[in-house]
Write a protein that holds these residues in place. Structure first.
Motif, short mmCIF file in Angstrom:
data_model
loop_
_atom_site.label_atom_id
_atom_site.label_comp_id
_atom_site.label_asym_id
_atom_site.label_seq_id
_atom_site.Cartn_x
_atom_site.Cartn_y
_atom_site.Cartn_z
N ASP A 431 -2.06 13.29 -4.01
CA ASP A 431 -3.22 12.67 -4.07
C ASP A 431 -3.07 11.09 -4.18
O ASP A 431 -2.50 10.59 -5.28
CB ASP A 431 -4.10 13.23 -5.41
N LEU A 432 -3.21 10.49 -3.11
CA LEU A 432 -2.93 9.00 -3.00
C LEU A 432 -3.93 8.26 -3.72
O LEU A 432 -3.70 7.12 -4.26
CB LEU A 432 -3.18 8.51 -1.65
N ARG A 467 6.50 6.88 -2.94
CA ARG A 467 5.30 6.50 -3.17
C ARG A 467 5.25 5.29 -3.89
O ARG A 467 4.25 4.27 -3.72
CB ARG A 467 4.52 7.60 -4.21
N SER A 470 4.91 2.76 -1.16
CA SER A 470 3.74 2.60 -0.68
C SER A 470 2.74 1.80 -1.72
O SER A 470 2.00 0.92 -1.09
CB SER A 470 2.89 4.02 -0.48
N ARG A 480 -2.22 0.69 2.16
CA ARG A 480 -0.95 1.62 2.19
C ARG A 480 -0.48 1.61 3.72
O ARG A 480 -1.24 1.39 4.89
CB ARG A 480 -1.25 2.78 1.85
N ARG A 482 0.06 3.53 7.12
CA ARG A 482 -0.88 4.29 7.67
C ARG A 482 -0.14 5.11 8.95
O ARG A 482 0.47 4.62 9.46
CB ARG A 482 -2.13 3.74 8.20
N ARG A 502 -1.18 15.78 7.31
CA ARG A 502 -1.75 14.89 6.28
C ARG A 502 -1.04 15.20 4.85
O ARG A 502 -0.66 14.31 4.29
CB ARG A 502 -3.30 15.14 6.06
N ASN A 503 -0.80 16.54 4.63
CA ASN A 503 -0.13 16.66 3.24
C ASN A 503 1.36 16.25 3.40
O ASN A 503 1.80 15.71 2.25
CB ASN A 503 -0.22 18.33 3.08
N GLU A 506 1.43 12.01 3.31
CA GLU A 506 0.77 11.47 2.14
C GLU A 506 1.93 11.78 0.85
O GLU A 506 1.78 11.04 -0.01
CB GLU A 506 -0.54 12.23 1.79
N GLY A 509 3.26 8.65 0.47
CA GLY A 509 2.50 7.55 0.44
C GLY A 509 1.92 6.80 1.63
O GLY A 509 1.59 5.83 1.62
N GLU A 511 -1.11 6.85 4.25
CA GLU A 511 -2.21 7.22 4.44
C GLU A 511 -2.49 7.87 5.77
O GLU A 511 -2.41 7.31 6.93
CB GLU A 511 -3.15 6.12 3.95
N GLN A 600 7.65 5.50 6.88
CA GLN A 600 6.88 4.32 6.08
C GLN A 600 7.55 3.08 6.65
O GLN A 600 6.66 2.07 6.74
CB GLN A 600 7.45 4.67 4.78
#
Length: 607
Positions: A431-432, A467, A470, A480, A482, A502-503, A506, A509, A511, A600
């Motif tokens: 959960d960002l 994270r 990010s 963040r 993306r 997506r999972n 994220e 980190g 988005e 990233q």
């Protein structure tokens, strides 16, 4: 009517029938690969076990409840005292005094033995259990505690105290043997003062935090305990008194089956050591503490679930006292709320689930009996290997034990990176936008690992580092890193892989800019240009990929994409997709930590 007679009206199910049904579900997939797993030590864990004969199992000294122990680690003795009294008033019946010299203090802890009296102000020692966790300051802390009890007029012979002296654990965590008096001298001084309890501890935490599997953790624990026995006997202490002066601390992890089996196995293994020493086995004192290496900084609420499973398992396995680490421990100094959650976890297990009312409930259960025996066998073999190294101290100093632990860490790191060993809230379902949780003080930066010491690592650290990077980008630039999810075809085609992508992104980190799909590639390219990133990931089914993936990749490149990913494996399209600029594949089993690190960097550069 006796309902139990109804069972006779139905034919008994057989393992062969079950296997036939399973094979039908697997549709030709390999049974061993899909449903049988192996522990880091190579022990097989099957999906189903038949009932077993209950093997003889040593248990607690007396049936009943285990002790609910709370850490006392606030650096201010007055604040530590207030928190301890609140814990005791809230139902805890044991305390663990953590001093700053202890590796388990992690930047906090009471400021020295001189703080013990203030931290225990108003605490009636005859009514509780107490364990010292002082690290290299152990002898001085033990002296201070014994002096305090005598000054109060307490009968030292009746107090439930563990002084927690473990030179092996100190050396494992610091890389140097502590400059203590000889162990026999320490014990004689304590005996002379009237202390007849457990002065020494065999502590498994340094080995567990360095990566040990269940069998190696047990093996190192046995070897450390045996080293203490040998030192005491060599100094003229009767072997029976030496045995009675020793307690054990196991780590309770969130794997229910293995933690229950490990806890049961220790009692069997130690009884075997006692018999080999010519002693009649006696119930050992067994402490359990929930696993530091399993705690996470991200989505720390999940730590409540991990701690519940760990405490549940340690209680069923036969621990005498359990310490639950507060769910915010990895973030800093826990506040009163986090401490209350820790102790209430155990109250629910004891007073609502009533787990303490059955002694050894795992007896006769095929899975638990098989795993307990398998752990005994493997742990004994690894214990003998450490003894062939010359004992635990020699194995530490030669690097032999460190090499075994490093191999286990490397294998586990691969499992974590590929998410074959998922971490809920960290590598799975991140959960960002999670809200921060309160701590009394943030955790200080970890000190470098001293030369010759074993590392202390949490499983989530590689993902947390991503994270953190990010978060730093968000603070620096206002957003963040993306990735644009280029969802192709209808929802039924792209939803599974888009959710997976997506999972995955994220977790590092990154988005994920998602959408409901596009009617044509021109609309997709326009949405991509508006997304504020130059990194995109194609998401859809293999059938849609065969028709649209190459054209979609070319459209994204024309719209300014510098890096393209594909959710899934390219299969026969690999050469064509590579030519179209799709350079990376995101799929179950890939090295996600490595891929996310690259993604990233690319996303930040593109921004």
């Amino acid at each position: 009517m006796d309902d139990t007679t109804l069972a006779a009206a139905f034919p008994a199910a057989t393992e062969a029938q079950w296997r036939a049904l399973v094979d039908g579900v697997l549709k030709g997939a390999d049974f061993e690969k899909r449903l049988v797993r192996r522990t880091p030590d190579g022990i097989e864990v099957a999906p189903l076990y038949p009932a077993a004969e209950a093997a003889p199992q040593p248990g607690r000294a007396a049936p009943g409840r285990w002790r609910v122990s709370q850490r006392v680690d606030h650096p201010d003795p007055a604040e530590a005292n207030a928190l301890a009294l609140t814990d005791l008033e809230g139902g805890a019946d044991a305390l663990t005094l953590v001093l700053e010299k202890s590796p388990a203090a992690r930047g906090f802890g009471l400021p020295g033995p001189q703080a013990i009296e203030a931290a225990l102000s108003g605490v009636m020692l005859p009514l509780i259990g107490l364990r010292l966790d002082a690290g290299a300051a152990g002898p001085d802390a033990a002296t201070a505690l014994v002096a305090l009890a005598k000054a109060r007029g307490d009968d030292l012979g009746t107090l439930d105290i563990d002084l927690g002296l473990d030179p092996v654990a100190v050396e494992a965590a610091t890389g140097a043997a502590p400059p203590w008096p000889a162990l026999p001298e320490i014990l004689r001084d304590l005996d002379a003062a009237g202390f007849t309890g457990r002065a020494f501890l065999a502590d498994a935490r340094p080995f567990h935090e360095a990566g040990a599997g269940e069998a190696l953790e047990l093996a190192a624990l046995l070897s450390g305990a045996l080293a203490t026995l040998r030192a005491l006997e060599a100094g003229g202490i009767p072997l029976e008194r030496a045995r009675d002066a020793l307690a054990f601390l196991l780590v309770a992890d969130s794997d229910e089956f293995l933690t229950v089996a490990k806890t049961r196995a220790l009692r069997r293994l130690w009884a075997r050591v006692e018999e080999a020493c010519g002693l009649d086995p006696a119930p050992l004192r067994l402490h359990a503490e929930t696993a530091w290496r399993s705690t996470t900084k991200r989505d720390p609420w999940v730590n409540l679930l991990r701690a519940t499973a760990a405490a549940f398992s340690a209680g069923l396995g036969g621990a005498d006292a359990i310490t639950v680490l507060p769910f915010t421990a990895a973030l800093g100094l826990p506040d009163a709320f986090a401490r209350r959650c820790a102790r209430n976890t155990q109250h629910v297990l004891l007073d609502e689930a009533n787990l303490w009312r059955v002694a050894d409930p795992a007896a006769g259960a095929g899975g638990f009996e098989t795993l307990t025996e398998a752990l005994c066998t493997e742990a004994w073999a690894q214990f003998q290997a450490i003894e062939r190294d010359g004992g635990i101290a020699a194995s530490l100093r030669s690097g032999a034990l460190a090499a075994r632990l490093a191999a286990l860490r490397q294998a586990r790191d691969a499992e974590l990176a590929t998410r074959r060993q998922p971490i809920t809230g960290t590598s799975e379902f991140p959960d960002l936008h999670e809200a921060p949780v309160a701590v009394l003080a943030p955790a200080p930066a970890a000190d470098p690992v001293p030369e010759g010491a074993l590392p202390s690592r949490r499983l989530a650290e590689p993902y947390e580092a991503l994270r953190d990077a990010s978060d730093a980008a968000l603070a620096r630039t206002g957003r963040r890193p993306r990735v644009f999810l280029a969802n192709l075809g209808p929802l039924s085609a792209f939803n599974t892989r888009a959710t997976f992508a997506r999972n995955a992104f994220e977790a590092g980190g990154i988005e994920a800019v998602t959408n409901e799909g596009f009617a044509d590639h021109a609309a997709m390219a326009e949405a991509f240009r508006a997304s504020g990133t130059r990194v995109a990931c194609l998401c859809s089914s293999d059938a849609v990929y065969a028709e649209e993936a190459v054209a979609a990749a070319e459209a994204l490149r024309a719209a300014g994409a510098t890096t393209l990913y594909l959710a899934g494996k390219p299969g026969e399209l690999e050469a064509t997709l590579r030519a179209a600029g799709v350079a990376h594949d995101l799929y179950a089993g890939c090295d996600l930590v490595k891929l996310l690190g690259q993604a990233q960097s690319q996303a930040q550069a593109a921004a």
